[in-house]
Design an enzyme around this catalytic site. Structure first.
Site, mmCIF file in Angstrom:
data_model
loop_
_atom_site.group_PDB
_atom_site.id
_atom_site.type_symbol
_atom_site.label_atom_id
_atom_site.label_comp_id
_atom_site.label_asym_id
_atom_site.label_seq_id
_atom_site.Cartn_x
_atom_site.Cartn_y
_atom_site.Cartn_z
ATOM 1 N N TYR A 57 0.974 -1.038 0.146
ATOM 2 C CA TYR A 57 -0.057 -0.067 0.003
ATOM 3 C C TYR A 57 0.860 1.262 0.154
ATOM 4 O O TYR A 57 1.551 1.420 0.917
ATOM 5 C CB TYR A 57 -0.885 0.190 1.232
ATOM 6 C CG TYR A 57 -2.016 -0.931 1.203
ATOM 7 C CD1 TYR A 57 -2.025 -2.034 0.251
ATOM 8 C CD2 TYR A 57 -2.788 -1.330 2.314
ATOM 9 C CE1 TYR A 57 -3.179 -2.932 0.328
ATOM 10 C CE2 TYR A 57 -3.705 -2.367 2.442
ATOM 11 C CZ TYR A 57 -4.000 -3.145 1.474
ATOM 12 O OH TYR A 57 -4.914 -4.213 1.569
ATOM 13 N N ARG A 114 -14.097 8.988 -4.589
ATOM 14 C CA ARG A 114 -13.256 7.832 -5.073
ATOM 15 C C ARG A 114 -13.329 7.901 -6.586
ATOM 16 O O ARG A 114 -12.258 7.487 -7.382
ATOM 17 C CB ARG A 114 -13.237 6.789 -4.269
ATOM 18 C CG ARG A 114 -12.473 5.599 -4.794
ATOM 19 C CD ARG A 114 -12.540 4.429 -3.664
ATOM 20 N NE ARG A 114 -11.763 4.747 -2.494
ATOM 21 C CZ ARG A 114 -11.807 4.069 -1.657
ATOM 22 N NH1 ARG A 114 -12.168 3.057 -1.632
ATOM 23 N NH2 ARG A 114 -11.253 4.433 -0.577
#
Length: 336
Positions: free
Chosen positions: A54, A228
């Site tokens: 990540y 998003r």
């Protein structure tokens, strides 16, 4: 906040788990990310999920800084290994003994801890013998760097093979981390029954389907600014599959159900996955502390059967159920 046992073990995690995929060190500034972690702690979330890939290790570093000073025994920290990080050289990927040993040391440094509670194989590795991988996990457990072992997006057959080797080596697989939501139910026909048999729980990600199940995306309307779906750093690509008019129309029909149950749409979505007794936790991400608090309100919610049936009637026609979709998640060729 309520807590559930993870797999066939005595280890409990918070049924709402905070995850930082696509947020920490990427979409969210560090001070805001830390504020979200503090909000999670305030509402009783004790379990935090991350991965070395990540933000190319950045997310682990932010989480480690956010949790610094907290009582370590009162936290459950989960991270993952598989994908390439750093210079992404030939041994910087997969589930080889070398990569697992190198990766755990990097993760522990970034997370500022001596051990992780659950170390998860982020995908299945078709290029490393499973015996090598499971032996390496067993050794990390015995070294004290890892308390428990889990996997992510493994098929039913892969879970069965991994669990058998783990048992022979004196430990057990206790968790699988798949995608699961009211729209994405591919684990239900094969993975969940197999996991129940093996003593493995699901720790599921994307229970809100990347935000689509909040109802903020309306068919025929412009995408909300700052959502998003408009984020080109990564979020926009992952949400596209849900932005079809038939999906968005079905989701809008969930609004009255949520209202009758005195839940937000996000709470309804998270509570829905927690109705599955093989699910130990739903991972929620957030860009603002108020989102964390709202999601935490799904803990302990029991959705009546009649409401579950109405949810199926509203979106059943657009649900993805094909169990073969899980196998597509593990790469069939090397990244590096």
């Amino acid at each position: 906040m309520q807590y559930r046992y993870l797999g066939n073990s005595g280890f409990k995690i918070s049924e709402i788990t905070y995850g930082n995929w696509l947020t920490h060190a990427s979409q969210v500034e560090n001070d805001q990310a830390i504020a979200c972690v503090k909000a999670a702690l305030e509402v009783g979330i004790t379990t935090f999920d991350t991965a070395d890939v990540y933000a190319n290790t950045g997310a682990e570093s932010v989480l480690g800084e956010a949790l610094k000073g907290e009582r370590r025994a009162g936290l459950e920290i989960l991270t993952k290994v598989f994908g390439a990080t750093g210079p992404k050289q030939h041994n910087d990927v997969g589930l080889s003994r070398k990569h697992l040993f190198d990766s755990i040391d990097g993760s522990l440094t970034r997370l500022q801890t001596d051990y992780v509670d659950v170390y998860q194989a982020h995908r299945f590795d078709f290029f490393t013998p499973l015996e090598e991988t499971m032996q390496a996990f067993a050794d990390l457990v015995r070294m004290g760097k890892v308390r428990y072992v889990g996997v992510s997006e493994w098929t039913a057959d892969q879970l069965r093979a991994g669990a058998a080797l783990a048992k022979d080596l004196g430990f057990q697989l206790i968790s699988n981390q798949p995608e699961y939501s009211a729209l994405w139910r591919v684990i239900e026909s094969e993975i969940v029954p197999t996991s129940k048999e093996l003593g493995i729980s699901q720790v599921v990600f994307s229970p809100i389907a990347q935000g689509v199940l909040t109802g903020k995306y309306v068919p025929g309307a412009d995408l909300p600014a700052g959502s998003r779906a408009t984020d080109e750093k990564g979020g926009a690509g992952s949400i596209q599959r849900w932005l079809r008019d038939d999906v968005l129309t079905g989701v809008q029909q969930l609004q009255p159900i949520a209202k009758e149950l005195h839940l937000s749409m996000a709470q309804l979505a998270v509570a829905w996955v927690l109705q599955n007794q093989n699910v130990a936790a739903a991972i929620v991400g957030a860009s603002r502390p108020e989102q964390v608090r709202d999601n935490a309100g799904a803990s302990g919610v029991q959705i009546p059967e009649e409401s579950m049936n109405r949810i199926d009637a509203a979106i059943g026609g657009v649900v993805e159920r094909d169990p073969a979709r899980t196998a597509e998640r593990s790469p069939k060729q090397r990244e590096a």
